[in-house]
Scaffold this motif. Structure first.
Motif, PDB file in Angstrom:
ATOM      1  N   GLU A  71      38.817  65.004   6.102  1.00  0.00           N
ATOM      2  CA  GLU A  71      37.650  65.708   6.960  1.00  0.00           C
ATOM      3  C   GLU A  71      37.777  65.583   8.398  1.00  0.00           C
ATOM      4  O   GLU A  71      37.464  66.461   9.365  1.00  0.00           O
ATOM      5  N   GLN A  72      38.366  64.383   9.142  1.00  0.00           N
ATOM      6  CA  GLN A  72      38.562  64.307  10.660  1.00  0.00           C
ATOM      7  C   GLN A  72      39.873  64.778  11.021  1.00  0.00           C
ATOM      8  O   GLN A  72      39.944  65.005  12.130  1.00  0.00           O
ATOM      9  N   TYR A  73      40.708  65.254  10.169  1.00  0.00           N
ATOM     10  CA  TYR A  73      42.036  65.636  10.572  1.00  0.00           C
ATOM     11  C   TYR A  73      42.485  67.222   9.819  1.00  0.00           C
ATOM     12  O   TYR A  73      43.356  67.020   9.004  1.00  0.00           O
ATOM     13  N   PRO A  74      41.625  68.226   9.892  1.00  0.00           N
ATOM     14  CA  PRO A  74      41.631  69.314   9.059  1.00  0.00           C
ATOM     15  C   PRO A  74      42.962  70.101   9.426  1.00  0.00           C
ATOM     16  O   PRO A  74      43.337  70.711   8.647  1.00  0.00           O
ATOM     17  N   GLU A  75      43.312  69.956  10.577  1.00  0.00           N
ATOM     18  CA  GLU A  75      44.529  70.732  10.962  1.00  0.00           C
ATOM     19  C   GLU A  75      45.949  70.055  10.383  1.00  0.00           C
ATOM     20  O   GLU A  75      46.611  70.842  10.494  1.00  0.00           O
ATOM     21  N   ALA A  76      45.815  69.009   9.667  1.00  0.00           N
ATOM     22  CA  ALA A  76      46.747  68.407   9.174  1.00  0.00           C
ATOM     23  C   ALA A  76      47.139  68.713   7.703  1.00  0.00           C
ATOM     24  O   ALA A  76      48.365  68.609   7.342  1.00  0.00           O
ATOM     25  N   SER A  77      46.044  69.511   7.315  1.00  0.00           N
ATOM     26  CA  SER A  77      46.383  70.068   5.949  1.00  0.00           C
ATOM     27  C   SER A  77      46.585  69.162   4.999  1.00  0.00           C
ATOM     28  O   SER A  77      47.518  69.186   4.103  1.00  0.00           O
ATOM     29  N   LEU A  78      46.010  67.835   5.046  1.00  0.00           N
ATOM     30  CA  LEU A  78      46.439  66.652   3.945  1.00  0.00           C
ATOM     31  C   LEU A  78      45.205  66.896   2.986  1.00  0.00           C
ATOM     32  O   LEU A  78      44.173  67.347   3.034  1.00  0.00           O
TER      33      LEU A  78
END
Length: 87
Positions: A22-29
């Motif tokens: 949720e906190q790093y959506p740009e990472a596509s994890l």
């Protein structure tokens, strides 16, 4: 209840797989991806006796750092970096 500030900061720096996604959506994890990487020793994690897994914010950001500077980060290799899961 008297809780030390350093203990509170430590708890704030530990993230569940869901919080990381949720906190790093740009990472596509994804949550399963993070759990698999922790199991395989590709990212350091804290595993509680209950089985819950938490990731240190600094470790997640270190994993994502190349992505911010050079575009998408390559997936960790199967060989890992020799760091196992913390317990």
């Amino acid at each position: 209840m008297n809780v030390r500030k350093s203990h509170i900061r430590t708890l704030e720096d530990l993230l569940s797989a869901r919080q990381v996604v949720e906190q790093y959506p740009e990472a596509s994890l994804s949550q399963p991806m993070l759990r698999r990487w922790a199991r395989d020793g590709l990212i350091r994690a804290v595993k509680y006796p209950s089985g819950r897994v938490r990731f240190r914010r600094a470790d997640v950001e270190a994993l994502l750092e190349p992505q911010a500077a050079d575009g998408p980060a390559p997936a960790p290799s199967a060989a890992g970096d020799g760091q196992g899961v913390l317990s």
